[in-house]
Design a protein around this motif. Structure first.
Motif, PDB file in Angstrom:
ATOM      1  N   VAL A 239       0.824  -1.204   0.000  1.00 43.13           N
ATOM      2  CA  VAL A 239       0.000   0.000   0.000  1.00 43.13           C
ATOM      3  C   VAL A 239       0.862   1.260   0.000  1.00 43.13           C
ATOM      4  O   VAL A 239       0.559   2.239  -0.706  1.00 43.13           O
ATOM      5  CB  VAL A 239      -0.958  -0.022   1.212  1.00 43.13           C
ATOM      6  N   LEU A 240       1.939   1.250   0.781  1.00 40.69           N
ATOM      7  CA  LEU A 240       2.848   2.402   0.772  1.00 40.69           C
ATOM      8  C   LEU A 240       3.484   2.589  -0.600  1.00 40.69           C
ATOM      9  O   LEU A 240       3.649   3.713  -1.079  1.00 40.69           O
ATOM     10  CB  LEU A 240       3.950   2.207   1.815  1.00 40.69           C
ATOM     11  N   GLY A 241       3.860   1.488  -1.228  1.00 41.07           N
ATOM     12  CA  GLY A 241       4.492   1.574  -2.544  1.00 41.07           C
ATOM     13  C   GLY A 241       3.582   2.154  -3.602  1.00 41.07           C
ATOM     14  O   GLY A 241       4.043   2.765  -4.571  1.00 41.07           O
ATOM     15  N   ILE A 242       2.291   1.993  -3.433  1.00 39.27           N
ATOM     16  CA  ILE A 242       1.320   2.527  -4.387  1.00 39.27           C
ATOM     17  C   ILE A 242       0.919   3.963  -4.047  1.00 39.27           C
ATOM     18  O   ILE A 242       0.893   4.851  -4.906  1.00 39.27           O
ATOM     19  CB  ILE A 242       0.058   1.635  -4.432  1.00 39.27           C
ATOM     20  N   LEU A 243       0.588   4.224  -2.791  1.00 38.80           N
ATOM     21  CA  LEU A 243       0.017   5.509  -2.399  1.00 38.80           C
ATOM     22  C   LEU A 243       1.040   6.507  -1.865  1.00 38.80           C
ATOM     23  O   LEU A 243       0.863   7.721  -2.006  1.00 38.80           O
ATOM     24  CB  LEU A 243      -1.072   5.307  -1.330  1.00 38.80           C
ATOM     25  N   GLY A 244       2.092   6.015  -1.210  1.00 42.01           N
ATOM     26  CA  GLY A 244       2.997   6.909  -0.502  1.00 42.01           C
ATOM     27  C   GLY A 244       2.389   7.308   0.831  1.00 42.01           C
ATOM     28  O   GLY A 244       1.178   7.185   1.044  1.00 42.01           O
ATOM     29  N   ALA A 245       3.221   7.808   1.739  1.00 42.16           N
ATOM     30  CA  ALA A 245       2.766   8.080   3.104  1.00 42.16           C
ATOM     31  C   ALA A 245       1.700   9.182   3.154  1.00 42.16           C
ATOM     32  O   ALA A 245       0.714   9.064   3.881  1.00 42.16           O
ATOM     33  CB  ALA A 245       3.960   8.456   3.987  1.00 42.16           C
ATOM     34  N   ASN A 246       1.875  10.249   2.391  1.00 38.03           N
ATOM     35  CA  ASN A 246       0.933  11.370   2.465  1.00 38.03           C
ATOM     36  C   ASN A 246      -0.457  10.979   1.990  1.00 38.03           C
ATOM     37  O   ASN A 246      -1.460  11.257   2.650  1.00 38.03           O
ATOM     38  CB  ASN A 246       1.452  12.550   1.633  1.00 38.03           C
ATOM     39  N   ARG A 247      -0.513  10.326   0.857  1.00 36.29           N
ATOM     40  CA  ARG A 247      -1.820   9.928   0.314  1.00 36.29           C
ATOM     41  C   ARG A 247      -2.456   8.852   1.195  1.00 36.29           C
ATOM     42  O   ARG A 247      -3.670   8.842   1.393  1.00 36.29           O
ATOM     43  CB  ARG A 247      -1.636   9.417  -1.116  1.00 36.29           C
ATOM     44  N   LEU A 248      -1.634   7.950   1.725  1.00 39.47           N
ATOM     45  CA  LEU A 248      -2.145   6.909   2.612  1.00 39.47           C
ATOM     46  C   LEU A 248      -2.745   7.531   3.870  1.00 39.47           C
ATOM     47  O   LEU A 248      -3.805   7.108   4.355  1.00 39.47           O
ATOM     48  CB  LEU A 248      -1.018   5.944   2.992  1.00 39.47           C
ATOM     49  N   GLY A 249      -2.075   8.551   4.402  1.00 42.62           N
ATOM     50  CA  GLY A 249      -2.559   9.195   5.614  1.00 42.62           C
ATOM     51  C   GLY A 249      -3.879   9.904   5.435  1.00 42.62           C
ATOM     52  O   GLY A 249      -4.632  10.085   6.400  1.00 42.62           O
TER      53      GLY A 249
END
Length: 418
Positions: A239-249
């Motif tokens: 999920v991090l590899g797809i969204l990145g931390a900012n978008r995931l948050g």
């Protein structure tokens, strides 16, 4: 000791106990906890997951050792009482019951939010009633249903990981651990993620219903925890590899957002179904654990004696289960408990702090005490790294419990003197 008329039936083997633990841990937390954790830690999400896993491992080992010595319903309530004294056992039991009752309501509302967002409270109440009825019918029925739910949820999570990693849209740079939020953010993320790891306590609290508990429980707890960590790490990386931390948050439904971003929108409804089932699995196991701790506390006079009743046919604590179900129904119908994740984590970390302190007393050798010491320090650190509101509310609720305990002791002492 319990009499034969109030003893529970030992029917669970290693596989069933592992499944109960997995049903508790691989629940709604994996679908919802990554977002708040990413907001707290940014790209430090993975270190936060590692810290939570280390503390959970220490807690699991301490719990396994204690459960082998005290294979009775109640978990750390029993361990604290036997190793540290009545007050510490009571404190652990109180922290567990109030924290996990809030978690039950949160899981029920998660089911409602995914199944029918417009009627989340109604669906939540129906889910609590249905799963309380399943638990009422006997522990084997609960274990069977949990096995089905775990199988479906693991399949959904596997599909999410494969869809993300095979999409060609994964950016390894998004996994860079820059720790922009500092150590405080990582610790807060670890405290929030600990909420999703805490389910292995359910194995210990079912100690009176496990076959050969001295052998089964120490094997089942680390197995369930290891499988859960592997699943969580795989999902977090994907999920991090797809969204990145900012978008995931910022994502309200991180896994659904991830499969959509990976170019697999057809999986979104599947993820929604998986999330609802996962929350149901967690709710099922939570009601089991809270009702067994309630039973143990009632046996010792800290809760009404009527809750000690065991059904003559199904051999389950049916009044304790019904009482827990009724309280959760009220909460699910009237309260928005999304903020209860932090409060629940605070209560559970206090619970495990008592477990580690209890395990410390089992041996006088330094090597045997390393794990409980690390676990105790880890629990204290993560508890007070949680959001201030969670710490404040959690401390207040624990103080209410301590006050009730002190009042009961005073009343009992006064009547004994008379």
């Amino acid at each position: 000791m319990t009499s034969s008329g109030t003893a529970l039936r030992r029917t669970l083997g290693v596989r069933d106990a592992v499944v109960v633990g997995l049903g508790s841990m691989i629940g709604a937390g994996v679908f919802s906890a990554f977002g708040p954790a990413a907001r707290a830690a940014g790209s430090g999400l993975l270190p936060g997951l590692a810290v939570a896993a280390v503390v959970a491992y220490c807690n699991a080992m301490s719990s396994a050792r204690l459960a082998a010595h005290y294979p009775a319903s109640g978990g750390t309530y029993v361990y604290g009482r036997e190793r540290l004294g009545a007050f510490w056992g009571y404190l652990a039991g109180w922290a567990f019951v109030v924290g996990k009752t809030a978690s039950c309501a949160a899981m029920a509302l998660t089911v409602g939010a995914y199944v029918w967002p417009g009627q989340a409270h109604t669906v939540a109440v129906a889910a609590v009633v249905a799963l309380t009825a399943v638990n009422y019918g006997g522990i084997q029925k609960s274990a069977w249903l949990t096995r089905v739910i775990v199988t479906v949820v693991l399949t959904v999570l596997a599909a999410v990981v494969v869809a993300c990693l095979a999409s060609g849209r994964v950016d390894a740079g998004r996994l860079d651990i820059g720790l922009p939020s500092g150590a405080g953010g990582v610790l807060q993320a670890a405290g929030l993620l600990f909420f999703a790891f805490a389910g292995y306590a359910r194995i210990a609290t079912l100690g009176e219903e496990v076959r050969e508990p001295a052998r089964t429980i120490p094997r089942a707890i680390p197995l369930a925890l290891g499988i859960t960590l592997l699943v969580y790490a795989s999902v977090a990386v994907a999920v991090l590899g797809i969204l990145g931390a900012n978008r995931l948050g910022l994502a309200a439904a991180p896994l659904a957002e991830a499969v959509r971003a990976a170019g697999a929108p057809g999986l979104v409804p599947v993820v929604r179904v998986g999330a609802a089932l996962a929350a149901m699995g967690s709710l099922l196991a939570l009601i089991l654990g809270v009702s067994r701790t309630t039973l143990a506390m009632a046996r010792d006079g800290h809760l009404p004696g009527a809750l000690t009743a065991v059904h003559p046919r199904f051999r389950v604590p049916h009044r304790a289960e019904s009482a827990v179900g009724a309280v959760v129904v009220v909460l699910a119908a009237t309260v928005d408990v999304r903020g209860a994740i932090g409060f629940s984590s605070f209560g559970v970390l206090v619970y495990y702090a008592v477990a580690n302190a209890s395990a410390w007393t089992l041996s006088r050798t330094t090597p045997s005490r390393v794990v409980p010491v690390v676990g105790l320090l880890g629990c204290a650190t993560l508890a007070f790294a949680l959001p201030a509101a969670s710490v404040t509310v959690g401390t207040g609720v624990l103080a209410v419990g301590v006050g009730a305990y002190a009042a009961k002791r005073w009343w009992t002492g006064r009547h004994a003197a008379a």
